[in-house]
Every structure is written in C-alpha cells, then in structure tokens.
Design a protein around this motif. Structure first.
Motif, PDB file in Angstrom:
ATOM      1  N   GLY A 567       0.794  -1.223   0.000  1.00 31.71           N
ATOM      2  CA  GLY A 567       0.000   0.000   0.000  1.00 31.71           C
ATOM      3  C   GLY A 567       0.824   1.270   0.000  1.00 31.71           C
ATOM      4  N   VAL A 568       2.110   1.173  -0.325  1.00 34.84           N
ATOM      5  CA  VAL A 568       2.971   2.351  -0.392  1.00 34.84           C
ATOM      6  C   VAL A 568       3.177   2.706  -1.859  1.00 34.84           C
ATOM      7  CG1 VAL A 568       5.233   3.323   0.133  1.00 34.84           C
ATOM      8  CG2 VAL A 568       4.155   1.750   1.749  1.00 34.84           C
ATOM      9  N   PRO A 569       2.786   3.897  -2.281  1.00 36.92           N
ATOM     10  CA  PRO A 569       2.929   4.263  -3.695  1.00 36.92           C
ATOM     11  C   PRO A 569       4.391   4.426  -4.098  1.00 36.92           C
ATOM     12  CG  PRO A 569       2.173   6.143  -2.424  1.00 36.92           C
ATOM     13  CD  PRO A 569       2.155   4.966  -1.491  1.00 36.92           C
ATOM     14  N   ALA A 570       4.625   4.414  -5.408  1.00 38.35           N
ATOM     15  CA  ALA A 570       5.992   4.490  -5.922  1.00 38.35           C
ATOM     16  C   ALA A 570       6.694   5.765  -5.485  1.00 38.35           C
ATOM     17  CB  ALA A 570       5.974   4.384  -7.448  1.00 38.35           C
ATOM     18  N   GLU A 571       5.970   6.883  -5.387  1.00 34.45           N
ATOM     19  CA  GLU A 571       6.624   8.143  -5.022  1.00 34.45           C
ATOM     20  C   GLU A 571       7.078   8.168  -3.572  1.00 34.45           C
ATOM     21  OE1 GLU A 571       2.099   8.964  -5.191  1.00 34.45           O
ATOM     22  OE2 GLU A 571       3.614   7.901  -6.392  1.00 34.45           O
ATOM     23  N   GLU A 572       6.637   7.200  -2.749  1.00 35.98           N
ATOM     24  CA  GLU A 572       7.073   7.118  -1.363  1.00 35.98           C
ATOM     25  C   GLU A 572       7.995   5.925  -1.136  1.00 35.98           C
ATOM     26  OE1 GLU A 572       3.762   7.245   1.280  1.00 35.98           O
ATOM     27  OE2 GLU A 572       3.063   9.196   0.580  1.00 35.98           O
ATOM     28  N   THR A 573       8.498   5.345  -2.201  1.00 36.59           N
ATOM     29  CA  THR A 573       9.433   4.227  -2.120  1.00 36.59           C
ATOM     30  C   THR A 573      10.790   4.677  -2.628  1.00 36.59           C
ATOM     31  OG1 THR A 573       7.654   2.626  -2.474  1.00 36.59           O
ATOM     32  CG2 THR A 573       9.904   1.876  -2.889  1.00 36.59           C
ATOM     33  N   GLN A 574      11.838   4.391  -1.865  1.00 37.79           N
ATOM     34  CA  GLN A 574      13.186   4.801  -2.242  1.00 37.79           C
ATOM     35  C   GLN A 574      14.051   3.579  -2.515  1.00 37.79           C
ATOM     36  OE1 GLN A 574      14.431   8.093  -2.626  1.00 37.79           O
ATOM     37  NE2 GLN A 574      15.923   6.801  -3.682  1.00 37.79           N
ATOM     38  N   VAL A 575      14.799   3.624  -3.625  1.00 35.51           N
ATOM     39  CA  VAL A 575      15.750   2.572  -3.969  1.00 35.51           C
ATOM     40  C   VAL A 575      17.133   2.998  -3.501  1.00 35.51           C
ATOM     41  CG1 VAL A 575      16.815   1.280  -5.859  1.00 35.51           C
ATOM     42  CG2 VAL A 575      14.372   1.835  -5.940  1.00 35.51           C
ATOM     43  N   ILE A 576      17.862   2.076  -2.876  1.00 35.12           N
ATOM     44  CA  ILE A 576      19.220   2.350  -2.385  1.00 35.12           C
ATOM     45  C   ILE A 576      20.147   1.267  -2.916  1.00 35.12           C
ATOM     46  CG2 ILE A 576      20.695   2.593  -0.354  1.00 35.12           C
ATOM     47  CD1 ILE A 576      18.254   3.539   1.202  1.00 35.12           C
ATOM     48  N   TRP A 659      15.287   8.547  -8.107  1.00 33.03           N
ATOM     49  CA  TRP A 659      14.537   7.360  -7.688  1.00 33.03           C
ATOM     50  C   TRP A 659      15.455   6.376  -6.963  1.00 33.03           C
ATOM     51  CZ3 TRP A 659      13.386   9.329 -12.705  1.00 33.03           C
ATOM     52  CH2 TRP A 659      12.070   9.810 -12.865  1.00 33.03           C
ATOM     53  N   ALA A 660      16.729   6.347  -7.354  1.00 31.30           N
ATOM     54  CA  ALA A 660      17.727   5.480  -6.720  1.00 31.30           C
ATOM     55  C   ALA A 660      18.860   6.340  -6.174  1.00 31.30           C
ATOM     56  CB  ALA A 660      18.263   4.463  -7.718  1.00 31.30           C
ATOM     57  N   LEU A 661      19.278   6.066  -4.935  1.00 27.31           N
ATOM     58  CA  LEU A 661      20.340   6.803  -4.269  1.00 27.31           C
ATOM     59  C   LEU A 661      21.367   5.828  -3.710  1.00 27.31           C
ATOM     60  CD1 LEU A 661      18.200   9.265  -2.081  1.00 27.31           C
ATOM     61  CD2 LEU A 661      19.155   9.719  -4.353  1.00 27.31           C
ATOM     62  N   THR A 662      22.532   6.346  -3.333  1.00 28.79           N
ATOM     63  CA  THR A 662      23.467   5.572  -2.535  1.00 28.79           C
ATOM     64  C   THR A 662      23.092   5.731  -1.057  1.00 28.79           C
ATOM     65  OG1 THR A 662      25.014   7.401  -2.281  1.00 28.79           O
ATOM     66  CG2 THR A 662      25.311   5.988  -4.212  1.00 28.79           C
ATOM     67  N   ALA A 663      23.658   4.875  -0.211  1.00 32.46           N
ATOM     68  CA  ALA A 663      23.352   4.951   1.215  1.00 32.46           C
ATOM     69  C   ALA A 663      23.826   6.271   1.813  1.00 32.46           C
ATOM     70  CB  ALA A 663      23.971   3.769   1.953  1.00 32.46           C
ATOM     71  N   HIS A 664      24.962   6.785   1.346  1.00 31.73           N
ATOM     72  CA  HIS A 664      25.441   8.060   1.862  1.00 31.73           C
ATOM     73  C   HIS A 664      24.485   9.188   1.509  1.00 31.73           C
ATOM     74  CE1 HIS A 664      29.809   7.465   3.164  1.00 31.73           C
ATOM     75  NE2 HIS A 664      29.243   8.228   4.067  1.00 31.73           N
ATOM     76  N   GLN A 665      23.872   9.117   0.340  1.00 32.60           N
ATOM     77  CA  GLN A 665      22.907  10.143  -0.033  1.00 32.60           C
ATOM     78  C   GLN A 665      21.607  10.000   0.745  1.00 32.60           C
ATOM     79  OE1 GLN A 665      22.949   9.264  -4.282  1.00 32.60           O
ATOM     80  NE2 GLN A 665      23.927  11.214  -4.699  1.00 32.60           N
ATOM     81  N   ALA A 666      21.292   8.796   1.187  1.00 31.40           N
ATOM     82  CA  ALA A 666      20.026   8.542   1.871  1.00 31.40           C
ATOM     83  C   ALA A 666      20.105   8.752   3.373  1.00 31.40           C
ATOM     84  CB  ALA A 666      19.555   7.109   1.588  1.00 31.40           C
ATOM     85  N   VAL A 667      21.312   8.811   3.938  1.00 32.39           N
ATOM     86  CA  VAL A 667      21.445   8.907   5.384  1.00 32.39           C
ATOM     87  C   VAL A 667      20.774  10.185   5.883  1.00 32.39           C
ATOM     88  CG1 VAL A 667      23.643  10.136   5.400  1.00 32.39           C
ATOM     89  CG2 VAL A 667      23.086   8.583   7.276  1.00 32.39           C
ATOM     90  N   GLY A 668      20.135  10.093   7.041  1.00 30.37           N
ATOM     91  CA  GLY A 668      19.410  11.228   7.594  1.00 30.37           C
ATOM     92  C   GLY A 668      17.972  11.320   7.135  1.00 30.37           C
ATOM     93  N   SER A 669      17.552  10.431   6.222  1.00 25.42           N
ATOM     94  CA  SER A 669      16.179  10.429   5.716  1.00 25.42           C
ATOM     95  C   SER A 669      15.582   9.039   5.908  1.00 25.42           C
ATOM     96  CB  SER A 669      16.149  10.798   4.227  1.00 25.42           C
ATOM     97  OG  SER A 669      16.725  12.059   3.993  1.00 25.42           O
ATOM     98  N   ARG A 670      14.262   8.986   5.890  1.00 25.95           N
ATOM     99  CA  ARG A 670      13.547   7.704   5.947  1.00 25.95           C
ATOM    100  C   ARG A 670      12.335   7.779   5.044  1.00 25.95           C
ATOM    101  NH1 ARG A 670      14.583   4.197  10.675  1.00 25.95           N
ATOM    102  NH2 ARG A 670      12.413   3.577  10.714  1.00 25.95           N
ATOM    103  N   TRP A 671      11.919   6.614   4.552  1.00 27.17           N
ATOM    104  CA  TRP A 671      10.774   6.520   3.658  1.00 27.17           C
ATOM    105  C   TRP A 671       9.875   5.375   4.117  1.00 27.17           C
ATOM    106  CZ3 TRP A 671      15.747   7.503   2.227  1.00 27.17           C
ATOM    107  CH2 TRP A 671      15.981   8.672   1.482  1.00 27.17           C
ATOM    108  N   PRO A 672       8.583   5.419   3.798  1.00 20.68           N
ATOM    109  CA  PRO A 672       7.700   4.310   4.175  1.00 20.68           C
ATOM    110  C   PRO A 672       8.183   2.961   3.640  1.00 20.68           C
ATOM    111  CG  PRO A 672       6.401   6.204   3.532  1.00 20.68           C
ATOM    112  CD  PRO A 672       7.824   6.548   3.213  1.00 20.68           C
ATOM    113  N   ALA A 673       8.704   2.934   2.413  1.00 23.87           N
ATOM    114  CA  ALA A 673       9.203   1.683   1.834  1.00 23.87           C
ATOM    115  C   ALA A 673      10.558   1.934   1.200  1.00 23.87           C
ATOM    116  CB  ALA A 673       8.223   1.131   0.804  1.00 23.87           C
TER     117      ALA A 673
END
Length: 738
Positions: A567-576, A659-673
């Motif tokens: 139930g999590v839409p694509a815009e709230e899903t992050q690829v790492i 749509w896709a990030l590295t872990a260093h770019q994603a640190v400090g953030s969270r997403w539903p999926a």
C-alpha cells in the motif's frame, strides 16, 4: 561489471540544459536560493580562514589559535620560511604543551550578500579565455577552463604556465593527467624530480585523504603514497610543501597502554621522550579541528545559562519517561551532552525541546537534510511540542511514548512544504546560512539558548566547527544520533571521536526501534544478520542471479509489488544501491525507473517535468526534489516546497535523477518503503555501517534484492567502518579540565 565507490553529491553526466519550457513563476528578487545560501556560508568560512592565515603570518605566541605541539611545529615551519632555521629541524620534538583554558570563540561574520558571492564566484571572461587557450596548448580539456580560472583567480593562465601541476587543484584531475599537461608545456624541462610536481602531488594526496574522511595523514603513509606516485624523494617533497605553507605538520603524543612495570633511573630518563606520531594535513582542516576543539572546550568548561530553576528542570524531567527524563536532567546541568539511539529515540530530543521551551529557553533542533527536518517537525507536532518560537503551544495532543505511532510513518514528498512552517527545526545548512532558524544576535552568534543537532554522525569537522563557533556563551549543545550509521561525507568523525573521548555526559536511549524492522536493524548494529518474523511483510528478500534480473525485479517492486501488497505508492518508495556506476548502479536504476514512472525525451539536459531528482548545491549536500520546468534561466526544481533554479551550466554537475540513491545520499532520511539492491559485484562495497544505514531507512517495509549470497552476513559480522585519521581527541585533551 563493477560498482563504483560510494560517493555523495555526484551528478549524473548529461548535456547542458537547453530549450524552453513553460515558464515557472520567478522567485522574488529578495529570495535567496539553496545554492546561494550554501555559497554564502562557504564564503564566510573562507573569510574566517583567511583571517587566521593573516594571524599566523606573525610570530606564534603562547596561547595562540594553534595549541601545544601544533603551535610549536607551526612556529618551526615559519622559521624555516624566514631562513632562521634549517628545514631538517622542522620535525624536531617540541616541548610538552602547557595546559590552557578554552579561549573565547572567533565569532563567525554575518553571511555576505548573494550578489557579492555571485560576483566573486564567477571568474572574469578574459581569464577563462586565456586559460582555455593554455589548456588547449597543453592538450588538456578546454572545458576545465572555468574551474581552473575560479580556483587560481586572476592571472590563472600565468600561474598555470609557471606551474602546470597546479592543474591537480581541479577536482577529478589525476597526477598522470597533470604530468601529460606539464610535459606538453615544459618539454625537456619536465621531470619527475621537479619540486613543483612533488608539492602538487603531496597536496593532491592530502585532498584525496580528506575525501576518504581523514583530516591528516601519518607521515609514513604519506611518504609511501608519494613513492607510489613516482616522486623520487618523498621526504623532500613533504618538506617543500610544509615550507611553502601548503600543509602543516603535527606531532601527537601516543597514549601508553597496559600496565607499566617498574623502571630504572636510566629507563625513566629515556621514557621522558614519549612516543609520537607525525601527521601532515591541509591547513583548512587543521584550523577547523583546532577551532572545533576550542569551541567544545568552551562548552564543557563553562556553566550553562540558568534559565529555569533546578526545581522546574526536575519537574520537567520527572514528567518525561525513561531516558527522556535522564536527558533533560543532564542537559539542565551541562553545556555539552551526547545522546545516542535509533529512530525511536528521537522522541527523547523532542521531549527535551518541549521541556526547554516551556521553561523559556530559545531552543532549536537541526537535522542533516530537509526530509529529516520535516519528519522531526511532524514528530514535535504529534508529541505536543511547540509550534512557534518562544511559545508553549501544542500542535497535537498525543503524549510522548515509545510506540511507532509517535513517529511519522509517511514520507514527506520531496516537493511538499514543511508540515510545520513555524516549528523550531532547521537543517544544519539552513541554520548556518541564516535561511532557517532563529537568526543571529548583534555579536554574530546564533540567537538561541539550546541547540539539539540530530544526525550528529553526519557532522564533518568544518561544519561542526562553524556550529560551535556560532553558539553564544552560556548556550547548551546536544549532539544526538545513531552511532551505527555511516560517518560524514566530509573529513572527520566528530561524533565518534567525542563518544570515545568521554569529555562530557553521554545519555544512551533505552527506547528500541519497534517491530520486525527494528529487530533486524538492531541485530545488524551488533554484527548479527538475523532472520525475523515479518507477518505483515515488513521484510522481504528477493533473490536474483544477475544484473539484468536485479534491475527488472527492482522496477517491478517499486512500480507494482510494493504499492499492491504494502500500500505504499511508488513516489514514497526509495531505492538504495551501493554505487553510482555499473550495471545496477544508481544511473542504470534511475534510467529504468524513469522509463516506467515518468517517460520522456529528457529535453531539459536529460530531465523532464515530474522527474524525481536530487540536487547537490555543494559536494556532500543532497536536496531531494522534482523537476518543474526549464527555461533560459536554467532547470526549475521544487525541493522541500521551495523553488530552486539551477543554472544550465551547473545542471550536469549538480543534478541527477533521484529514484535510486546511494546509502550516503540517503542517510538522515527515511521513507515508508525502501528497496535495497545488492548486485553480485557489490560485495566489496559492503560493510556493517553501510548495511545498517541502508536497511534502517525503511519505516514500514524493506525489500532486499539479494545477489551477493554470503557476502552480506560476512560484511555485517566482519567489516566495520573504515578507520579515519583525526586529531580531535588529542586536541581536546589539554583543553578540557578534569
């Protein structure tokens, strides 16, 4: 097939923005963009460093800006420059450093205007033309001309002709490329023993070390690296670099470990000369570490401003639960406090902020990025925290607690405005630039009494130094974060060094992250990759055999499986994924996801309206957003509800799909999926902090596209964070009383 090393802020290569689209509303004339704010902060930092350079040109007096052995060594270097001493005496053992109290901080000046920054940042057209001609003459890419002109300033072509190895000052240029350029210009005069080459390669190696997180290099490691780069006399190259003032040298005493047996008088005399390690570092990081040590010592050694009586603080602590009460009591009595814990522990800084503002303190929080800022603002509102500066208004009625309900479980859209515009939460960059937060007082200090810095492991030494210098006397500083995540992109390991130094109180949260995801990530933090029960499909493993299947399954998860099953839409899903390059790097995954989620010709420098992107106004800073349009001004983005215009000449370097990030770019953030992609060639890039960070970005659901087999549990169990060489603990020791 290979995966590129982890980097942050790397832009997706592409063509410059061109064409015309529907014009967006232009920002107000007085509005300052995120990129301009970053430039203003950098300009102020450069001015501060220039002032310190000017100060150091005179004799180094006792109690100057550099402390102890570093001050003595710097004085020796200046003596070599003036001819008073031979260079061989530079590395002589100095006497013991006197214990001294922390000096008053040098107040950071007010940010300069955006117009001044724009004028200083843009090199003169004639300078660029002259450099372009010289680059062409030497067979170097003429596209580097603007960067060379900006780096070397007026007369850049003359400087470069006199010293072709100055080309190494440009990011991305390697020694072998600078050697080829020098040979084309100098001909027979060019040789590997040229002292200009030795100095340039020494500085380049120190810059590369900084990119890897070190603030300095040990002398043996630097000499070895110089030899590997074909420098015939590494020791002379280092001495020349120090004598020219392009690097600084330090001797730090090594701590003796283990029991010390009884010694004879002769052995006691020999023991007076304690073992030392000799370090070489760039001036900017040496000054930043010195400044940071001064600022931290000032906080530790001074009594915090007395706002609220002891009884009022105690009542606030008693009303909080568990370690939240312990945090409030500790902050009441100390100027510097460290707080550790995972995502659920954020409720404790929220309780502290609420209590402090109820007692009349000007209390603010700062986060690493806009997603973290908006999430914490939502948490403050849901926990009854304040919504306006200096008020006790509650934005919600839910009590602070340990349940997942106290944490926002929805991602804040990249182009959405903050959930609480008047919440006392800012990004660190916005706080320092003045675009967010309480502003500054007449002395240039931040106009606050308490600052809670979340995501503290992401602080590099320069940013941390700016923060501590900016605090007024009597202010309290709380550094809070999860010690298991990846360290800062910039040099230093400030939070880890402070935890190890034990110079101030530390409060460890007893609030575990809930559910299967919390159990999984907690196990990774102690080196165990456990199977967890996930009745609600909180964790799903998707095995793959090759790169093509990994890309296919990733797109399928984002576009179809996660929205349908979770139930999590694509815009709230992050690829790492571990790197930018390779068959399953961010570039390949973003191309595949764009084709499914927002297909288009990429007529605006590879981008189309609606594309999900990340913008890096400066290296290491990542702002998520979406493309709005493009025109003659450049690419128009919406980042955190704010309009950002990226000039077309900057798009290639600073904007990439997100749509896709590295872990260093994603640190400090969270997403539903979150979908973590681990292709077969990612094994060498994995470590426990990387896996902990990537898996910990998920709020409700984690899918792991798994192609590394046993390399994953091995990385979790056996591969810790790569060590970093820093001087902060040594600098703090003589300055902090007791």
């Amino acid at each position: 097939m290979s995966t590129e090393p982890e980097t942050t802020g790397d832009a997706e290569p592409g063509t410059p923005t061109g064409g015309a689209g529907t014009e967006a509303d232009a920002p107000d004339a007085g509005q300052v963009s995120e990129a301009e704010a970053e430039l203003r902060a950098q300009q102020a930092e450069r001015e501060r460093i220039e002032r310190r350079k000017a100060e150091k040109k005179g004799p180094v007096e006792s109690g100057g800006k550099l402390s102890g052995k570093a001050a003595d060594l710097l004085a020796a270097v200046r003596a070599v420059e003036s001819g008073e001493k031979p260079a061989a005496t530079v590395l002589a053992e100095p006497g013991p450093a006197p214990r001294r109290s922390a000096p008053e901080p040098v107040r950071r000046p007010q940010p300069v205007t955006a117009e001044a920054v724009a004028t200083s940042a843009a090199p003169a057209p004639e300078t660029v033309r002259a450099v372009r001609g010289l680059l062409g003459e030497g067979g170097a890419p003429e596209a580097l001309a603007p960067q060379v002109a900006a780096a070397l300033g007026e007369g850049a072509d003359e400087q470069l002709r006199a010293d072709p190895w100055q080309l190494l000052r440009i990011a991305g240029v390697r020694p072998e490329q600078a050697d080829g350029f020098a040979r084309a210009l100098l001909g027979a005069e060019c040789g590997p023993d040229d002292e200009r080459r030795g100095r340039a390669v020494t500085v380049w190696l120190l810059e590369q070390a900084a990119l890897a997180g070190h603030t300095a290099l040990e002398m043996p490691a630097l000499l070895t690296a110089l030899a590997q780069r074909g420098v015939p006399d590494p020791d002379r190259a280092v001495q020349d670099t120090i004598a020219e003032g392009e690097a600084l040298v330090f001797q730090d005493a090594l701590e003796e470990t283990g029991a010390t047996p009884a010694r004879t008088e002769e052995e006691d005399a020999e023991a007076e000369e304690r073992p030392v390690r000799v370090l070489v570092g760039l001036e900017r990081y040496a000054l930043a570490e010195e400044s940071l040590a001064d600022g931290l010592a000032r906080l530790v050694n001074s009594a915090p401003k007395q706002d609220g009586s002891t009884e009022e603080w105690e009542r606030a602590a008693a009303s909080a639960q568990g370690s939240a009460g312990e945090l409030i009591r500790t902050v009441a009595a100390h100027g510097l406090v460290l707080h550790t814990g995972g995502e659920a522990s954020l409720a404790e800084p929220a309780a502290l902020l609420h209590a402090a503002r109820s007692l009349g303190l000007r209390a603010w929080a700062a986060t690493h990025g806009p997603i973290g800022r908006d999430r914490f603002a939502t948490l403050l509102g849901r926990s009854g925290g304040p919504t306006g500066p200096g008020t006790n208004e509650a934005a919600g009625t839910e009590p602070l607690g340990a349940t997942a309900g106290d944490r926002p479980d929805r991602a804040v859209a990249a182009d959405a405005p903050p959930p609480a515009a008047h919440s006392p939460v800012a990004t660190v960059a916005g706080l320092l630039s003045g675009l967010e937060g309480p502003g500054r007082d007449a002395d240039g200090a931040l106009d606050l009494d308490l600052l809670v810095v979340l995501d503290a492991p992401q602080l590099d030494v320069e940013t941390a130094a700016l923060l501590t210098e900016s605090l007024p006397d009597g202010a309290r500083l709380v550094l809070a974060g999860d010690p298991g995540v990846l360290w800062s992109v910039g040099p230093g390991r400030v939070f880890a060094d402070l935890l190890a130094a034990r110079i101030c109180p530390q409060v460890a949260s007893r609030r575990p992250d809930p559910g299967p995801l919390g159990e999984l990530v907690s196990g990774i933090g102690i080196g165990e990759l456990n199977q967890v029960e996930a009745p609600g499909k909180e964790v799903v493993i998707v095995p793959v055999r090759d790169a093509g299947e990994a890309v296919h399954r990733t797109v399928q998860l984002v576009v179809d499986s996660v929205p349908r099953a979770i139930g999590v839409p694509a815009e709230e899903t992050q690829v790492i994924t571990p790197g930018h390059g390779g068959a399953v790097g961010t570039r390949a995954l973003n191309a595949a996801l764009k084709e499914r989620l927002n297909p288009g010709p990429g007529r605006f420098g590879g981008f189309d309206p609606g594309d999900r992107v990340v913008h890096s106004p400066v290296p290491g800073r990542v702002l998520p957003g979406r493309v709005v349009t493009a025109d003659a001004e450049g690419l128009h983005l919406s980042c955190g509800g704010e309009a950002v215009v990226v000039p077309k000449e900057r798009v290639e370097q600073s904007v990439r799909h997100g749509w896709a990030l590295t872990a260093h770019q994603a640190v400090g953030s969270r997403w539903p999926a979150v979908v973590v992609v681990l292709p077969g060639d990612a094994a060498q890039a994995l470590s426990r902090p990387w896996v902990y960070t990537a898996f910990g970005r998920a709020d409700r659901h984690l899918s792991v596209v798994h192609g590394v087999e046993q390399a994953l549990p091995k990385a979790v169990a056996e591969v810790p964070a790569k060590p970093r060489t820093t001087r902060l603990p040594v600098l703090l020791a003589p300055q902090v009383a007791g």
